[in-house]
Design an enzyme around this catalytic site. Sequence first.
Site, mmCIF file in Angstrom:
data_model
loop_
_atom_site.group_PDB
_atom_site.id
_atom_site.type_symbol
_atom_site.label_atom_id
_atom_site.label_comp_id
_atom_site.label_asym_id
_atom_site.label_seq_id
_atom_site.Cartn_x
_atom_site.Cartn_y
_atom_site.Cartn_z
ATOM 1 N N SER A 56 52.840 39.466 41.250
ATOM 2 C CA SER A 56 52.079 38.226 41.336
ATOM 3 C C SER A 56 52.519 37.257 40.246
ATOM 4 C CB SER A 56 50.583 38.521 41.191
ATOM 5 O OG SER A 56 49.855 37.314 41.094
ATOM 6 N N HIS A 81 54.614 37.390 45.215
ATOM 7 C CA HIS A 81 53.251 37.030 45.608
ATOM 8 C C HIS A 81 52.844 35.731 44.924
ATOM 9 C CE1 HIS A 81 49.286 37.976 47.254
ATOM 10 N NE2 HIS A 81 48.784 37.495 46.118
ATOM 11 N N ASP A 83 49.772 33.037 44.430
ATOM 12 C CA ASP A 83 48.343 32.729 44.550
ATOM 13 C C ASP A 83 48.145 31.229 44.527
ATOM 14 O OD1 ASP A 83 47.081 35.408 44.505
ATOM 15 O OD2 ASP A 83 48.029 35.543 42.542
ATOM 16 N N MET A 85 45.399 28.349 44.562
ATOM 17 C CA MET A 85 43.972 28.145 44.303
ATOM 18 C C MET A 85 43.674 26.651 44.200
ATOM 19 S SD MET A 85 43.486 31.038 41.345
ATOM 20 C CE MET A 85 44.454 32.543 41.371
ATOM 21 N N HIS A 114 49.104 33.683 49.211
ATOM 22 C CA HIS A 114 47.676 34.006 49.333
ATOM 23 C C HIS A 114 46.877 32.748 49.026
ATOM 24 C CE1 HIS A 114 44.069 36.313 47.355
ATOM 25 N NE2 HIS A 114 43.710 35.658 48.449
ATOM 26 N N MET A 116 43.598 30.898 48.282
ATOM 27 C CA MET A 116 42.213 30.992 47.829
ATOM 28 C C MET A 116 41.677 29.573 47.767
ATOM 29 S SD MET A 116 42.617 33.959 44.916
ATOM 30 C CE MET A 116 44.392 33.841 44.697
ATOM 31 N N MET A 185 41.198 42.622 48.612
ATOM 32 C CA MET A 185 41.053 42.309 47.191
ATOM 33 C C MET A 185 40.326 43.462 46.498
ATOM 34 S SD MET A 185 42.623 39.525 46.728
ATOM 35 C CE MET A 185 42.170 39.348 44.990
ATOM 36 N N GLY A 190 40.774 34.983 41.710
ATOM 37 C CA GLY A 190 40.756 33.814 40.845
ATOM 38 C C GLY A 190 41.448 33.992 39.512
ATOM 39 N N PHE A 191 41.433 35.219 38.989
ATOM 40 C CA PHE A 191 42.015 35.455 37.669
ATOM 41 C C PHE A 191 42.719 36.811 37.633
ATOM 42 C CE2 PHE A 191 38.460 32.582 37.049
ATOM 43 C CZ PHE A 191 39.011 31.597 36.248
ATOM 44 N N GLY A 192 43.824 36.881 36.862
ATOM 45 C CA GLY A 192 44.543 38.134 36.695
ATOM 46 C C GLY A 192 43.935 38.972 35.593
ATOM 47 N N GLY A 193 44.397 40.212 35.485
ATOM 48 C CA GLY A 193 43.988 41.082 34.388
ATOM 49 C C GLY A 193 42.661 41.785 34.555
ATOM 50 N N ASP A 223 45.391 43.929 46.306
ATOM 51 C CA ASP A 223 45.659 43.037 45.177
ATOM 52 C C ASP A 223 44.563 43.176 44.120
ATOM 53 O OD1 ASP A 223 46.216 40.992 43.421
ATOM 54 O OD2 ASP A 223 46.123 39.389 44.909
ATOM 55 N N GLY A 224 44.979 43.602 42.902
ATOM 56 C CA GLY A 224 44.049 43.588 41.780
ATOM 57 C C GLY A 224 43.917 44.905 41.052
ATOM 58 N N GLY A 225 44.324 44.915 39.779
ATOM 59 C CA GLY A 225 44.144 46.111 38.960
ATOM 60 C C GLY A 225 45.036 47.273 39.332
ATOM 61 N N GLY A 245 50.237 42.101 38.999
ATOM 62 C CA GLY A 245 50.559 41.003 38.106
ATOM 63 C C GLY A 245 50.719 41.457 36.672
#
Length: 263
Positions: A56, A81, A83, A85, A114, A116, A185, A190-193, A223-225, A245
């Site tokens: 990402s 990827h 994002d 937004m 993607h 959003m 998701m 909206g936010f990485g990390g 997507d995520g973590g 990401g």
Amino acid sequence: MLDPKFEKLLHSLKHVRDIDDLANISMKNIDIENQKEPLFANNTSSSATIMQVAPSLLSANFLHLEEEIKSVVEGGCDLLHIDVMDGHFVPNMTLGPCVLEQIPHITQTPLDIHFMVENADFFVDLYAPLQPKYMSVHIESECHLHRLIQKIRAYGISPSVVINPHTTIDGLKYILADIDMVLVMSVNPGFGGQQFIPSTIEKIADLKEMILMRNPQCLIEVDGGINETNIHTLKNVGVDIVVAGNYIFKQKNRKVAIQNLKI
């Protein structure tokens, strides 16, 4: 008297400690006596396909974007990827097409976009000239989802539908036959990390069953973590593509990070 399989499931639930345990207690993944290797929901072995990895760019250093992109491409990623937004659907804003149109000058790696956003119809038209491999739109933001999917397909782009962590898979039931991928998701968008939400595993397992019944060619992206710890669980419940990401861009050796996920 309880069915022995169901009784085994209830017993297992009492001993859940982490997301790996949760994946293993799915009804479809309960081991059969003397089974030599674990099976997916579709009864294929875990070595059937290699996980695709989509770094990402949200986690990349935008001041050195060309170098960041080259590092993951050389590291063996399958997709890039993106994002998108709008600051409304999610409280953040990111890359526009005027930046992304330069990517084909440095790599032919397919884009995975993607959205959003609140007005996805407008953004599909805006980003279509980039000819990404996938465009993913949120089921939560669309009143006329089928119409939008047809528009994406008409551009020669594979349509995908995204569901947020709190969204059930029920709304996908009558749209699965028309799409090429579902993006699940595993964090709030909206936010990485952010940290992986464990209940995502059960959702993916249920989604895999629905896909096998209605459109076996449809892929599952998450997507995520994502990291080297939960990647095996995701593979075990049938995930095809992972978006990562922070896990990739926070490591100096991007190739090692990507290869850790390509199981």
